[in-house]
Design an enzyme around this catalytic site. Sequence first.
Site, PDB file in Angstrom:
ATOM      1  N   CYS A  99     114.052 -15.195 107.653  1.00 27.89           N
ATOM      2  CA  CYS A  99     112.780 -14.566 107.998  1.00 27.89           C
ATOM      3  C   CYS A  99     111.912 -15.503 108.845  1.00 27.89           C
ATOM      4  CB  CYS A  99     112.077 -14.059 106.746  1.00 27.89           C
ATOM      5  SG  CYS A  99     111.013 -12.674 107.153  1.00 27.89           S
ATOM      6  N   GLU A 131     101.493 -15.114 115.263  1.00 24.64           N
ATOM      7  CA  GLU A 131     100.938 -15.335 113.920  1.00 24.64           C
ATOM      8  C   GLU A 131     100.212 -16.685 113.871  1.00 24.64           C
ATOM      9  OE1 GLU A 131     103.882 -15.282 110.747  1.00 24.64           O
ATOM     10  OE2 GLU A 131     102.356 -15.585 109.204  1.00 24.64           O
ATOM     11  N   HIS A 172     116.104 -10.764 104.410  1.00 27.32           N
ATOM     12  CA  HIS A 172     116.252 -11.719 103.297  1.00 27.32           C
ATOM     13  C   HIS A 172     117.579 -11.486 102.565  1.00 27.32           C
ATOM     14  CE1 HIS A 172     112.089 -13.363 103.090  1.00 27.32           C
ATOM     15  NE2 HIS A 172     111.818 -12.239 103.746  1.00 27.32           N
ATOM     16  N   GLU A 224     118.986 -13.316 100.453  1.00 29.35           N
ATOM     17  CA  GLU A 224     118.995 -13.863  99.075  1.00 29.35           C
ATOM     18  C   GLU A 224     118.775 -12.787  98.015  1.00 29.35           C
ATOM     19  OE1 GLU A 224     116.639 -14.298 101.319  1.00 29.35           O
ATOM     20  OE2 GLU A 224     114.633 -14.550 100.464  1.00 29.35           O
TER      21      GLU A 224
HETATM   22  N1  GLN Z   1     105.198 -14.497 108.473  1.00 27.38           N
HETATM   23  C1  GLN Z   1     106.336 -13.870 109.075  1.00 27.38           C
HETATM   24  C2  GLN Z   1     106.113 -12.387 109.313  1.00 27.38           C
HETATM   25  O1  GLN Z   1     105.278 -11.776 108.678  1.00 27.38           O
HETATM   26  C3  GLN Z   1     107.584 -14.086 108.251  1.00 27.38           C
HETATM   27  C4  GLN Z   1     107.556 -13.423 106.904  1.00 27.38           C
HETATM   28  C5  GLN Z   1     108.589 -13.948 105.939  1.00 27.38           C
HETATM   29  O2  GLN Z   1     109.147 -15.006 106.143  1.00 27.38           O
HETATM   30  N2  GLN Z   1     108.828 -13.248 104.851  1.00 27.38           N
HETATM   31  O3  GLN Z   1     106.784 -11.798 110.092  1.00 27.38           O
END
Ligand code: GLN
Length: 542
Positions: free
Chosen positions: A382, A406, A516, A518
């Site tokens: 992510c 971001e 993700h 995991e």
């Molecule tokens: N902050 C990033 C986003 O919102 C990654 C989010 C995350 O790693 N779960 O896209």
Amino acid sequence: MPKYIFVTGGVVSSLGKGIAAASIGKLLESRGLKITLIKCDPYINVDPGTMNPYQHGEVYVTEDGAETDLDLGHYERFTNAKIGKENNITTGQIYNSVISKERKGDFLGATVQVIPHITNEIKSRMKQASRDKKLDVVIVEIGGTVGDIESLPFLEAIRQFIIERGRQNAINVHVTLVPYIKTADEIKTKPTQYSVGRLRQIGIQPDILLCRSEKPLTKKVREKIALFCNVHQEAVVQALDVESVYEIPLLFQGEGLGQLIINLLDLKSKEQDLDEWQSNVVQKIKTPRYEIKIAVVGKYIALQDAYKSIYEALKHGGIANDAKVKIKKIDSEKICQEGSEKFLDNVQGILVPGGFGQRGIEGKIETIRYARENKIPFLGICLGMQAAVIEFARNVCNLEKANSTEFCEETNYPVIALLEKQKKVESKGGTMRLGAYPCKLEEGSKAYIAYKKSAGTISSSIEIFERHRHRYEFNNSYQKIIQKAGMVFSGIYPAENLAEIIEIKDHPWFVASQFHPEFKSKPDKAHPLFSAFIQAALKVNC
Ligand code: GLN
């Protein structure tokens, strides 16, 4: 109608109620029973999605896109129960629903109160989450510790539930602490007596006590607990500290817990069969052939629970490769201050997990540069994938100060940015891209090989489903320039052409995913990416 097991906790928090509930689920499943698990969380947030990991630990994401308590991760890792939105009930959800019913006029004429309106809502949510007719047993874990003000409505609801259903259909398993006092060289039963006392005060008599202890309980101690807590002696079950949580179902089996529950709930079941769990999981954890050190570089390293599923998935990758995975937890801010070499020169693989916000991001980017240049197997998840793109854009494609919007809205090279539809979103709760989406893999890529190996045979156009929790995406305007420099886009969400997996060609194993992985890993079925990551780390280093 299914039977219910209510799991409560006493004395202190962090006794492992979630693992205990999951292990009970495993015991029952291994007798051929169909189960589900529900977690009740007494906080007023609607879900933990808006909480800082330091408050709550990891936010676990279900297939259907709910942001939930991390205990649901234990439930999915230990059992085959179908877990989704309905399996996590919070005080926030309960009040939300009761208040909107009140506004609609559903309770016209009545004063809306904790008893019966809130408790009725809790009971009805529990029933709703267990309406599958094939279910034999529903395990409901109540968060918090008995004696907390917050959890009282949930405890009152289960008190009513047990009376309504009858004790042969609904029981209480209370997880408690029996501490060892070094100076007296004795284990003490008083905290357990007090916490059972608190439960009995509100009308709940435990049927089984799971006693967490670092020393074995003597017969005398068991007798004393049974007498003072009003339970049968065989219902005083010892839960000793163990090296791996995956041993706990076996430990409970040794204590006769499965049979005890079968008897109390008058269930018909097959013989307990935990042989596969024993040989495919526990035995492999205990006698690994190899050992490997993997760095996890994140900003919530100080809290054990913040990357729970990642740590577990790494262990699963180890089990699949006959290796013990030692995890070196590194604070990404320290990498910024002291450099990567000092922390990373003795690890065989590097993982950068997900995250939010500016703090620690430059340390993650520096970590990724180190992994890429030194050809150390790397898995990014992510934000870890987004940081890998930023690093590549800056250091390989020469897009100076490339960034995610971001962290820097004014960047000249917004390689990670919001989609138009996310820009319009104002409310923060439950509005990210959440839950499972399909992803098409590029034939021959490292990700493709990993999934193919795990699935056995697959066709050339392989589609996988993985869980998401993010707002920002790879900005496709930079795809050509980045691709030309050697980054492969090996997984795509076809409906919107979003980058799901990136790889680096000229590297032994450098894979990062926007999703993700995991959350879908299990001890007896490691996630393909984790398994392939550990395999690559072993190959390069052993
Ligand atoms: N902050 C990033 C986003 O919102 C990654 C989010 C995350 O790693 N779960 O896209």
